[in-house]
Design a protein around this motif. Structure first.
Motif, PDB file in Angstrom:
ATOM      1  N   ILE A 220      49.029  48.033  39.407  1.00 56.27           N
ATOM      2  CA  ILE A 220      49.209  48.872  38.217  1.00 56.27           C
ATOM      3  C   ILE A 220      49.211  48.034  36.944  1.00 56.27           C
ATOM      4  O   ILE A 220      48.869  48.533  35.873  1.00 56.27           O
ATOM      5  CB  ILE A 220      50.474  49.753  38.291  1.00 56.27           C
ATOM      6  N   ASP A 221      49.575  46.754  37.049  1.00 53.75           N
ATOM      7  CA  ASP A 221      49.480  45.878  35.871  1.00 53.75           C
ATOM      8  C   ASP A 221      48.043  45.780  35.400  1.00 53.75           C
ATOM      9  O   ASP A 221      47.751  45.826  34.193  1.00 53.75           O
ATOM     10  CB  ASP A 221      49.995  44.479  36.204  1.00 53.75           C
ATOM     11  N   HIS A 222      47.134  45.630  36.341  1.00 55.80           N
ATOM     12  CA  HIS A 222      45.726  45.426  36.002  1.00 55.80           C
ATOM     13  C   HIS A 222      45.088  46.725  35.512  1.00 55.80           C
ATOM     14  O   HIS A 222      44.237  46.702  34.614  1.00 55.80           O
ATOM     15  CB  HIS A 222      44.997  44.870  37.225  1.00 55.80           C
ATOM     16  N   VAL A 223      45.506  47.857  36.090  1.00 60.51           N
ATOM     17  CA  VAL A 223      45.041  49.153  35.590  1.00 60.51           C
ATOM     18  C   VAL A 223      45.486  49.334  34.143  1.00 60.51           C
ATOM     19  O   VAL A 223      44.721  49.785  33.288  1.00 60.51           O
ATOM     20  CB  VAL A 223      45.582  50.302  36.466  1.00 60.51           C
ATOM     21  N   THR A 224      46.720  48.943  33.856  1.00 61.48           N
ATOM     22  CA  THR A 224      47.246  49.051  32.490  1.00 61.48           C
ATOM     23  C   THR A 224      46.473  48.154  31.532  1.00 61.48           C
ATOM     24  O   THR A 224      46.114  48.571  30.418  1.00 61.48           O
ATOM     25  CB  THR A 224      48.743  48.689  32.467  1.00 61.48           C
ATOM     26  N   LEU A 225      46.193  46.923  31.949  1.00 58.97           N
ATOM     27  CA  LEU A 225      45.433  46.010  31.098  1.00 58.97           C
ATOM     28  C   LEU A 225      44.037  46.561  30.818  1.00 58.97           C
ATOM     29  O   LEU A 225      43.539  46.486  29.694  1.00 58.97           O
ATOM     30  CB  LEU A 225      45.338  44.634  31.762  1.00 58.97           C
TER      31      LEU A 225
ATOM     32  N   ALA B 240      40.364  46.766  43.173  1.00 59.52           N
ATOM     33  CA  ALA B 240      40.322  45.447  43.822  1.00 59.52           C
ATOM     34  C   ALA B 240      39.523  44.472  42.964  1.00 59.52           C
ATOM     35  O   ALA B 240      39.931  43.317  42.747  1.00 59.52           O
ATOM     36  CB  ALA B 240      39.718  45.564  45.218  1.00 59.52           C
ATOM     37  N   GLU B 241      38.369  44.934  42.469  1.00 57.49           N
ATOM     38  CA  GLU B 241      37.565  44.082  41.580  1.00 57.49           C
ATOM     39  C   GLU B 241      38.311  43.799  40.273  1.00 57.49           C
ATOM     40  O   GLU B 241      38.259  42.684  39.741  1.00 57.49           O
ATOM     41  CB  GLU B 241      36.229  44.764  41.291  1.00 57.49           C
ATOM     42  N   MET B 242      39.019  44.807  39.773  1.00 53.84           N
ATOM     43  CA  MET B 242      39.775  44.665  38.536  1.00 53.84           C
ATOM     44  C   MET B 242      40.862  43.599  38.683  1.00 53.84           C
ATOM     45  O   MET B 242      41.031  42.738  37.810  1.00 53.84           O
ATOM     46  CB  MET B 242      40.407  46.024  38.189  1.00 53.84           C
ATOM     47  N   VAL B 243      41.591  43.648  39.798  1.00 50.06           N
ATOM     48  CA  VAL B 243      42.637  42.651  40.049  1.00 50.06           C
ATOM     49  C   VAL B 243      42.025  41.256  40.134  1.00 50.06           C
ATOM     50  O   VAL B 243      42.561  40.294  39.570  1.00 50.06           O
ATOM     51  CB  VAL B 243      43.416  42.976  41.340  1.00 50.06           C
ATOM     52  N   ALA B 244      40.903  41.145  40.825  1.00 51.04           N
ATOM     53  CA  ALA B 244      40.249  39.839  40.966  1.00 51.04           C
ATOM     54  C   ALA B 244      39.785  39.303  39.616  1.00 51.04           C
ATOM     55  O   ALA B 244      39.946  38.112  39.319  1.00 51.04           O
ATOM     56  CB  ALA B 244      39.069  39.948  41.929  1.00 51.04           C
ATOM     57  N   ASP B 245      39.221  40.171  38.774  1.00 51.60           N
ATOM     58  CA  ASP B 245      38.716  39.731  37.470  1.00 51.60           C
ATOM     59  C   ASP B 245      39.852  39.316  36.536  1.00 51.60           C
ATOM     60  O   ASP B 245      39.822  38.229  35.946  1.00 51.60           O
ATOM     61  CB  ASP B 245      37.893  40.848  36.818  1.00 51.60           C
ATOM     62  N   TYR B 246      40.853  40.174  36.401  1.00 48.67           N
ATOM     63  CA  TYR B 246      41.986  39.827  35.535  1.00 48.67           C
ATOM     64  C   TYR B 246      42.779  38.658  36.116  1.00 48.67           C
ATOM     65  O   TYR B 246      43.293  37.812  35.378  1.00 48.67           O
ATOM     66  CB  TYR B 246      42.894  41.039  35.327  1.00 48.67           C
ATOM     67  N   GLY B 247      42.888  38.622  37.441  1.00 48.86           N
ATOM     68  CA  GLY B 247      43.593  37.516  38.082  1.00 48.86           C
ATOM     69  C   GLY B 247      42.896  36.190  37.863  1.00 48.86           C
ATOM     70  O   GLY B 247      43.542  35.162  37.613  1.00 48.86           O
TER      71      GLY B 247
ATOM     72  N   ALA C 157      36.305  45.003  50.475  1.00 53.99           N
ATOM     73  CA  ALA C 157      36.480  44.864  49.025  1.00 53.99           C
ATOM     74  C   ALA C 157      37.742  44.063  48.714  1.00 53.99           C
ATOM     75  O   ALA C 157      37.741  43.213  47.813  1.00 53.99           O
ATOM     76  CB  ALA C 157      36.559  46.236  48.373  1.00 53.99           C
ATOM     77  N   MET C 158      38.807  44.306  49.447  1.00 54.76           N
ATOM     78  CA  MET C 158      40.048  43.569  49.229  1.00 54.76           C
ATOM     79  C   MET C 158      39.874  42.099  49.626  1.00 54.76           C
ATOM     80  O   MET C 158      40.388  41.200  48.963  1.00 54.76           O
ATOM     81  CB  MET C 158      41.187  44.226  50.011  1.00 54.76           C
ATOM     82  N   GLU C 159      39.116  41.872  50.699  1.00 57.46           N
ATOM     83  CA  GLU C 159      38.844  40.491  51.121  1.00 57.46           C
ATOM     84  C   GLU C 159      37.996  39.768  50.079  1.00 57.46           C
ATOM     85  O   GLU C 159      38.246  38.594  49.760  1.00 57.46           O
ATOM     86  CB  GLU C 159      38.145  40.488  52.478  1.00 57.46           C
ATOM     87  N   ALA C 160      37.003  40.479  49.521  1.00 62.28           N
ATOM     88  CA  ALA C 160      36.151  39.868  48.495  1.00 62.28           C
ATOM     89  C   ALA C 160      36.975  39.532  47.246  1.00 62.28           C
ATOM     90  O   ALA C 160      36.774  38.479  46.624  1.00 62.28           O
ATOM     91  CB  ALA C 160      35.009  40.814  48.132  1.00 62.28           C
ATOM     92  N   ALA C 161      37.904  40.417  46.875  1.00 66.56           N
ATOM     93  CA  ALA C 161      38.761  40.155  45.723  1.00 66.56           C
ATOM     94  C   ALA C 161      39.628  38.926  45.978  1.00 66.56           C
ATOM     95  O   ALA C 161      39.782  38.064  45.104  1.00 66.56           O
ATOM     96  CB  ALA C 161      39.635  41.373  45.436  1.00 66.56           C
ATOM     97  N   SER C 162      40.178  38.834  47.180  1.00 69.84           N
ATOM     98  CA  SER C 162      41.008  37.682  47.533  1.00 69.84           C
ATOM     99  C   SER C 162      40.189  36.398  47.534  1.00 69.84           C
ATOM    100  O   SER C 162      40.648  35.348  47.058  1.00 69.84           O
ATOM    101  CB  SER C 162      41.661  37.897  48.900  1.00 69.84           C
ATOM    102  N   ASP C 163      38.962  36.484  48.049  1.00 66.83           N
ATOM    103  CA  ASP C 163      38.086  35.305  48.078  1.00 66.83           C
ATOM    104  C   ASP C 163      37.799  34.805  46.662  1.00 66.83           C
ATOM    105  O   ASP C 163      37.759  33.591  46.418  1.00 66.83           O
ATOM    106  CB  ASP C 163      36.771  35.631  48.793  1.00 66.83           C
ATOM    107  N   LEU C 164      37.578  35.737  45.732  1.00 65.54           N
ATOM    108  CA  LEU C 164      37.309  35.344  44.351  1.00 65.54           C
ATOM    109  C   LEU C 164      38.519  34.629  43.750  1.00 65.54           C
ATOM    110  O   LEU C 164      38.379  33.627  43.043  1.00 65.54           O
ATOM    111  CB  LEU C 164      36.937  36.556  43.508  1.00 65.54           C
ATOM    112  N   LEU C 165      39.711  35.136  44.039  1.00 65.86           N
ATOM    113  CA  LEU C 165      40.927  34.491  43.529  1.00 65.86           C
ATOM    114  C   LEU C 165      41.091  33.098  44.111  1.00 65.86           C
ATOM    115  O   LEU C 165      41.440  32.145  43.391  1.00 65.86           O
ATOM    116  CB  LEU C 165      42.145  35.362  43.849  1.00 65.86           C
TER     117      LEU C 165
END
Length: 449
Positions: free
Chosen positions: A129-134, A232-239, A312-320
């Motif tokens: 929800i932090d990333h959705v807010t951002l 998931a992509e949003m979290v990875a990008d902002y993260g 998608a969640m695995e790809a987001a984690s891999d990017l991080l």
């Protein structure tokens, strides 16, 4: 003097909802009903009443579908109502998967000297929800007109992201476990005075934040598999951006500390090597917080949807992970180049030193919380309060209790609060005294490894 005394009684609060098609999950909006100012906090209450009125009108007109999750509105006494609710009606808070605290938000910014602050949650409870807010605030910044009124030409509306600080988003405390964000206009020249009157309001401010709160609640209330994939992509990008910012900030801090140092060369080299190591630790810390935010997306999914979201969640984690590895390499290269240029006798980060006696003891203590949520020190025994004050001398990490989960050791908590950087760090010896005082006060219990 006022002739008064405390007594047991009831806390009245308003709880209402727009029912979703799935009633076992809710998204909550919170405002403070019992504060007498026009901005603080009639403006927040008015914004939520208008937000849910508008949503209901659109549902009845067939322009919006009924939300998937229930949208709950709580109009409360600040802090006290939700604390009572968490203790007396835990089933009511257990349904809430996300909350937004809309504090006083209606200011004429030029008149009140205000800006809209949007606060993300604490590091101890990472959430998507932090990333959705951002993301929502990025869109908010991109337009100069109130949403849905493209003909208006308002003055610039100032808004800024701030870290977590206590408000009714305290329910982000992991002992309660509701990921929460907050919106508040601050500072305010008329805060808590009899000048907090309707002439300090701005229709534009009210319209913007009402639209923001309604959109925020609807987005999360309606989020299902497609949205979870986007998030998931949003979290990875902002993260990934957060990892970059944390690494660059730490590099700058380390370099400046050497440039401004007045100690002897040996002391400077020792401090530099230790700071180098901590910079690598900080990168991993930020990565891990966002990995947990990826994992938090599971709350949006049912059992059948989980396998579809896994890639998608695995790809987001891999990017991080890959972003963190890139920045670990850059940290090493930049600090090594700086050490060489300054002719420091340091070729890499300091190795961890063997644990002290206090650190060994702290590693054996697994504290757990016996009181969830806010702890009122005024209600603790006098001896316990004095012991806690003595143990807290020199300051404490502000959110140290948030990291106490019955699984982490006291030494782990010392490390995590140091990396969080919210308040002065605490060493193992002082942490043992603090935790012992909190145990004697009945706030904490201990498990031993």
């Amino acid at each position: 003097f006022v002739d008064a005394e405390p007594y047991d009684g009831d806390h009245e609060m308003v709880s209402a909802c727009i029912k979703g098609t799935r009633e076992d999950q809710e998204v909550a909006l919170v405002a403070h009903l019992y504060e007498p100012g026009c901005n603080d906090n009639a403006s927040g209450v008015a914004a939520l009443l208008e937000a849910v009125r508008a949503i209901n009108v659109l549902i009845k007109a067939g322009k919006l579908k009924r939300p998937y999750r229930t949208i709950r509105v709580w109009l409360v006494h600040e802090f006290q109502s939700l604390m009572a609710l968490c203790h007396e009606r835990p089933e009511a808070t257990a349904r809430v998967i996300a909350a937004g605290n809309v504090d006083f938000i209606g200011q004429d910014q030029a008149l009140c000297g205000s800006q809209l602050m949007y606060q993300t949650g604490p590091d101890a409870l990472p959430s998507f929800i932090d990333h959705v807010t951002l993301s929502l605030m990025d869109y908010f910044h991109s337009t100069l007109h109130t949403w849905g009124n493209a003909d208006s030409r308002e003055a610039f509306f100032a808004a800024v992201q701030t870290p977590f600080w206590y408000n009714d988003n305290f329910i982000s405390d992991p002992s309660i476990g509701i990921p929460s964000v907050a919106f508040i206009q601050w500072p305010d020249s008329f805060y808590h005075t009899d000048h907090d009157t309707p002439d300090k309001l701005s229709v534009d401010s009210m319209a913007r934040v009402t639209a923001l709160a309604a959109t925020w609640a609807l987005q999360i209330a309606n989020a299902r598999l497609p949205e979870a994939l986007d998030y998931a992509e949003m979290v990875a990008d902002y993260g990934s951006e957060a990892i970059k910012r944390a690494a660059e900030k730490r590099i700058d801090t380390v370099i400046k500390s050497v440039e401004q140092a007045s100690d002897g060369l040996a002391q400077v080299e020792t401090a530099f090597a230790e700071a180098w190591r901590e910079t690598h630790e900080k990168v991993d810390y930020v990565r891990d917080r966002h990995l947990e935010a990826v994992a938090s997306l599971r709350v949006l999914l049912n059992e059948k949807e989980m396998p579809k979201a896994a890639s998608a969640m695995e790809a987001a984690s891999d990017l991080l992970y890959s972003t963190a590895e890139i920045w670990q390499t850059r940290v090493h290269r930049r600090l090594a180049a700086f050490a060489k240029a300054r002719k420091l006798g340091v070729e890499g980060p300091a190795e961890k030193t063997p644990p002290t006696r206090a650190e060994k003891r702290a590693a054996e203590i697994i504290p757990y919380r016996k009181i969830k949520g806010i702890v009122s020190h005024d209600e603790l025994p006098a001896d316990a309060k004095k012991a806690i004050e003595r143990a807290s001398k020199g300051g404490l990490p502000r959110l140290i209790l948030f990291w106490v989960d019955g699984k982490r050791s006291l030494l782990d908590i010392c490390t995590l609060t140091r990396l969080e950087g919210d308040g002065p760090p605490i060493d193992a010896a002082r942490a043992i005294k603090w935790a012992g005082a909190m145990k004697d006060a009945g706030v904490l219990g201990f498990r031993e490894e």
